[in-house]
Structure formats: structure tokens, C-alpha cells
Design an enzyme around this catalytic site. Sequence first.
Site, mmCIF file in Angstrom:
data_model
loop_
_atom_site.group_PDB
_atom_site.id
_atom_site.type_symbol
_atom_site.label_atom_id
_atom_site.label_comp_id
_atom_site.label_asym_id
_atom_site.label_seq_id
_atom_site.Cartn_x
_atom_site.Cartn_y
_atom_site.Cartn_z
ATOM 1 C CG LEU A 11 -1.831 -1.201 1.401
ATOM 2 C CD1 LEU A 11 -2.835 -0.927 2.517
ATOM 3 C CD2 LEU A 11 -2.550 -1.527 0.096
ATOM 4 N N GLY A 14 -0.910 6.647 -0.030
ATOM 5 C CA GLY A 14 -1.015 7.794 0.875
ATOM 6 C C GLY A 14 -0.258 9.002 0.329
ATOM 7 N NE ARG A 18 0.994 11.629 9.343
ATOM 8 C CZ ARG A 18 0.703 10.476 9.940
ATOM 9 N NH1 ARG A 18 0.849 10.357 11.247
ATOM 10 N NH2 ARG A 18 0.291 9.440 9.249
ATOM 11 C CD GLU A 158 -5.955 1.731 13.297
ATOM 12 O OE1 GLU A 158 -5.125 2.664 13.356
ATOM 13 O OE2 GLU A 158 -5.626 0.561 13.054
ATOM 14 C CG ASN A 363 51.713 10.183 -12.870
ATOM 15 O OD1 ASN A 363 51.090 11.168 -12.496
ATOM 16 N ND2 ASN A 363 52.642 9.612 -12.135
HETATM 17 C C1 UD1 Z 1 -1.690 2.119 10.073
HETATM 18 C C2 UD1 Z 1 -2.635 1.113 10.741
HETATM 19 C C3 UD1 Z 1 -2.268 0.975 12.213
HETATM 20 C C4 UD1 Z 1 -0.819 0.563 12.334
HETATM 21 C C5 UD1 Z 1 0.099 1.521 11.580
HETATM 22 C C6 UD1 Z 1 1.494 0.937 11.509
HETATM 23 C C7 UD1 Z 1 -4.847 1.102 9.660
HETATM 24 C C8 UD1 Z 1 -6.207 1.664 9.678
HETATM 25 N N1 UD1 Z 1 -4.024 1.576 10.609
HETATM 26 O O1 UD1 Z 1 -1.896 3.399 10.645
HETATM 27 O O2 UD1 Z 1 -3.091 -0.003 12.839
HETATM 28 O O3 UD1 Z 1 -0.433 0.505 13.709
HETATM 29 O O4 UD1 Z 1 -0.346 1.699 10.231
HETATM 30 O O5 UD1 Z 1 2.396 1.825 10.898
HETATM 31 O O6 UD1 Z 1 -4.560 0.231 8.862
HETATM 32 N N2 UD1 Z 1 -2.715 3.953 2.446
HETATM 33 C C9 UD1 Z 1 -3.259 3.853 1.191
HETATM 34 N N3 UD1 Z 1 -4.529 4.280 0.984
HETATM 35 C C10 UD1 Z 1 -5.296 4.773 1.978
HETATM 36 C C11 UD1 Z 1 -4.750 4.887 3.260
HETATM 37 C C12 UD1 Z 1 -3.448 4.459 3.469
HETATM 38 O O7 UD1 Z 1 -2.582 3.368 0.258
HETATM 39 O O8 UD1 Z 1 -6.447 5.105 1.693
HETATM 40 C C13 UD1 Z 1 -1.336 3.484 2.649
HETATM 41 C C14 UD1 Z 1 -0.372 4.600 3.022
HETATM 42 O O9 UD1 Z 1 0.269 5.080 1.856
HETATM 43 C C15 UD1 Z 1 0.620 3.900 3.937
HETATM 44 C C16 UD1 Z 1 -0.191 2.786 4.561
HETATM 45 O O10 UD1 Z 1 -1.330 2.596 3.740
HETATM 46 O O11 UD1 Z 1 1.691 3.309 3.216
HETATM 47 C C17 UD1 Z 1 -0.616 3.102 5.987
HETATM 48 O O12 UD1 Z 1 -1.369 4.284 6.004
HETATM 49 P P1 UD1 Z 1 -1.152 5.365 7.148
HETATM 50 O O13 UD1 Z 1 -2.098 6.472 6.905
HETATM 51 O O14 UD1 Z 1 0.289 5.697 7.279
HETATM 52 O O15 UD1 Z 1 -1.664 4.523 8.422
HETATM 53 P P2 UD1 Z 1 -1.328 4.780 9.937
HETATM 54 O O16 UD1 Z 1 -2.163 5.868 10.464
HETATM 55 O O17 UD1 Z 1 0.134 4.871 10.108
HETATM 56 CA CA CA Z 2 1.958 5.034 8.659
#
Ligand code: UD1
Ligand code: CA
Length: 451
Positions: A11, A14, A18, A158, A363
Site C-alpha cells: 500500500l 497515501g 506529514r 485504532e 599519470n
Molecule cells: C496504520 C494502521 C495501524 C498501524 C500503523 C502501523 C490502519 C487503519 N491503521 O496506521 O493499525 O499501527 O499503520 O504503521 O490500517 N494507504 C493507502 N490508501 C489509503 C490509506 C493508506 O494506500 O487510503 C497506505 C499509506 O500510503 C501507507 C499505509 O497505507 O503506506 C498506511 O497508512 P497510514 O495512513 O500511514 O496509516 P497509519 O495511520 O500509520
Molecule cells: Ca503510517
Amino acid sequence: MTARTSLTIVLAAGEGTRMRSSMPKVLHPVAGQTLLAHVLGASPQGTGAALAVVIGPDHEAVAKEAKRIRPDATTFIQHERLGTAHAVLAARDAITRGVDDLLVVFGDTPLISAATFARLRAPLKNGAALAVLGFRAADATGYGRLLVEDDRLVAIREQADASPAERAIKLSNAGVMAFDGRKALEIIEKVGNANSKSEYYLSDAVAIVRDLGLEAVVIETSEDEVRGINTKAQLAEAEQVMQTRLRQAALDAGVTMIAPETVYLAADTTFGNDVTIEPFVVIGPGVSIADGAVIHSFCHIVQASIGKNASVGPYARMRPGTSLGEGAKIGNFVETKAATLEAGVKVNHLSYIGDAHVGTGANIGAGTIICNYDGFGKHRTTIGKGAFVGSNSSLVAPVKIGNGAYVGSGSVITRDVPDDALAVERGEQTNREGGAARYRQMKTKPNPPKV
Ligand code: UD1
Ligand code: CA
């Protein structure tokens, strides 16, 4: 028994807001490789191991990076970012093809290892529907908490939806999950968005598995392996963890470093036997260092190959495309780029060697500059075997210095110099009678003395 097939879904859709960067989060580097490259490198590969990457709508660069590392990768676009479970379903077409193990991993956890993926898959063989990677977080703020009852994983809560008691739990969701590939779709499709963020949380899969009467288990790992990167500060922390690992691996492989904590390596740096790296050296991606080579202090090296027993620095900069032959030497304040320096070449001081080929044993005197750029384009310079270029010379490319040719110091060479010829342009007349004459004389002797 035949090996189990797998599909890994990474995945990476995102925004990474941040990070405060215009670059997609997963393209930020750790130890010279993108976060995505690290994750893909650890993911199962080879026969029966498919890979899908879920990317954001305008992240063509992420798709390109995925293909660069894994040409077999398929990419899926998640048009709206509605949560991690929603992101997994963007790759529905890959899931429906049917595999034994479906792995989901976040693109922002670059420190994960291949061994951990294997450990996480093991419970599926024994009938578990879901295995979740967990870790004990020093500070669990922001992570999903693993709720365990009677040693059984029952749910993930969460941060935003957790009660104060649940927030006190340290055992956290690393974000890596392994599903029974035949049941995954049914489970993930049941995830709803009735939570404080109205997002489809992949973490809800645990409670769904329980409701279906199936088994979910936790496999624990160390926090260092699963640090999620959301900010530049976390990127720097991950870099530190990775550097510690790479230095340890280099030491274990026999590299001598008296101050390893000052040496920066890339994830793909390779070493021969008896390599020495002095303090304060920065090595970027694509560097190989052969047996017996020594990198002196304060060097910066990127995409370069350093031959056996070669010596670099102190204070040298090797830019992409540099190849240093056996026993060759680059000294202080020398910069090289797109240059092949054959065996025994010496460039000891204060030079720029770019877009060039330097023949065996040549050289290059102090202050020699290859003028490779005329303001419009780059041009090549060839310096023949055993040639001698006197100090403070400028070689104006395109130009060729023949084998065994001698360039008097202070020359500005704009025309080719034939083999064994003497070229003195604007140089000191004394070169003609002095150094040059002696040099030519020396070369006719069977065993020339070292001068
Ligand atoms: C997520 C987990 C959390 C875990 C943490 C570990 C969920 C709801 N939460 O939280 O339980 O402890 O990671 O680091 O799963 N992404 C997408 N599409 C979306 C949303 C996210 O591709 O719609 C991808 C982001 O690019 C990222 C990953 O999923 O690579 C995690 O998303 P992020 O928003 O960072 O989740 P956290 O809040 O860190
Ligand atoms: Ca994350």
C-alpha cells in the site's frame, strides 16, 4: 510439497502529507534506496510470488519505481484514499486470481526483513485465516493496538477509537498482515467505515475473522523492524537503524572500519576481502569495492566501482560512472565522473576527470582539469596507456592523448596528441629539456626506476 504461492500487496497510495514534501512518501530514500525499494526487496520473490502496488492517482513516479525494482509488479490506482482496507481492494483483480497467501504491507515500513515475511506466513499453513505482525512500541501513540483475550487476538483498535485502557496497551499493529488467500476477499469486503475517521480500516479484519469463527494470530517482531515513516524525523530514525545494520553486516563480512559510526553505506554496497574504510566516508548507491581497496577519510562515492588494491582519497569525490582499475589511485581533492581509470592510473591531487577513459598506468599531474563541457554539450577525453599529463594542464574535450604521450605542465591541450608525442602548449620551456626528456628516456629502459 510444492511451495505456497503468494500475492504481496504494497500500500503506497497515501499522500504522506506529514513529510511536508512534494515527493510521494515512498520515494524518499533510506540508505540510498527508496522506501518502496526496501519493502519490495524484502517481499517474497521468485516463482509463484506475485506483487501488486497500490498507488495514488498522480503517482506515476511510484509506478515507475515499482517496475524498476520488480518488472513483474502490477500497479493499481486507488482513486480516493478511503483507508487501508479500501486500498487493498483497489488490487481486487490481483486477489481474485487466487493464491495461497495474501500479504499486505505498507510502503512506509522500509526496515522489514524477508525472514519476517516468512515467519508471518507460517501460521497460514497450520490453518490460521490471518496472521498479524505485532510489536511492543516504546511509545504506541498513533498505532493500532492489538487486543488479546486469553492469548487469542480478538481485534485491533485504532488510536482514534481506543478507550483510555486500550491506549495503555503497548502491543501494536505493525501494518503487515498475511491472509489465507482464498478467504481474504470475503474478509476484507466486510470491513466497514463506522469509526471516528469514517475510513475503511484494514485492522478491522481481525474482528471480522473472529466473527466468521476463523483464527487470527499475532507474530511479534522488534519495533526497529517495523517503524512506520510518517515524518522526516522518523525517516532520519530509520536511516540510523539501517546504517547500524549495514555497518554491522560490513564488519561481519571483514571490512575494516575504525570508526564505523562515521561511515555511511548504501543498502547495495558490496565489498571484497580486506577492504578498509577510514572514518567519515559517505557511500551512496551502486558502489562496489574490491579486495584490498582502501577508502581514506572524507570521501563521497556514488555509483562507482573501485578495483582491487585501489586507493581513494582522502577528500575524493567519485561521481556516477566512475570505474577505478586494480591498484589505481585517486588522491586528495580529485573529482571523477563517467570516467574509467584503468589499472595503475594515478591521479594524486586536485583534478577533475570527467567523461574520460584513462589507459593503464597513466599519470595525471596535480591540478589537471578535463574541460568536458563547452557550454552546450559534454565531450569525451581519452588518455592513452602510460601517458603523462603534467601538472596544471587543461585537456579541452573532445581530445585524445596518445599512448605514452607527454603533456608538459601548464598546457592547454585542444588538439589530439599522437602516441609517444610531446605536447607543450603555453607550458614551461624547461619541460622540453627537463622532465619530458627524462621521461621519454626512462620509458625506453626495460625496468624504469620509480621517480
Ligand atoms: C496504520 C494502521 C495501524 C498501524 C500503523 C502501523 C490502519 C487503519 N491503521 O496506521 O493499525 O499501527 O499503520 O504503521 O490500517 N494507504 C493507502 N490508501 C489509503 C490509506 C493508506 O494506500 O487510503 C497506505 C499509506 O500510503 C501507507 C499505509 O497505507 O503506506 C498506511 O497508512 P497510514 O495512513 O500511514 O496509516 P497509519 O495511520 O500509520
Ligand atoms: Ca503510517
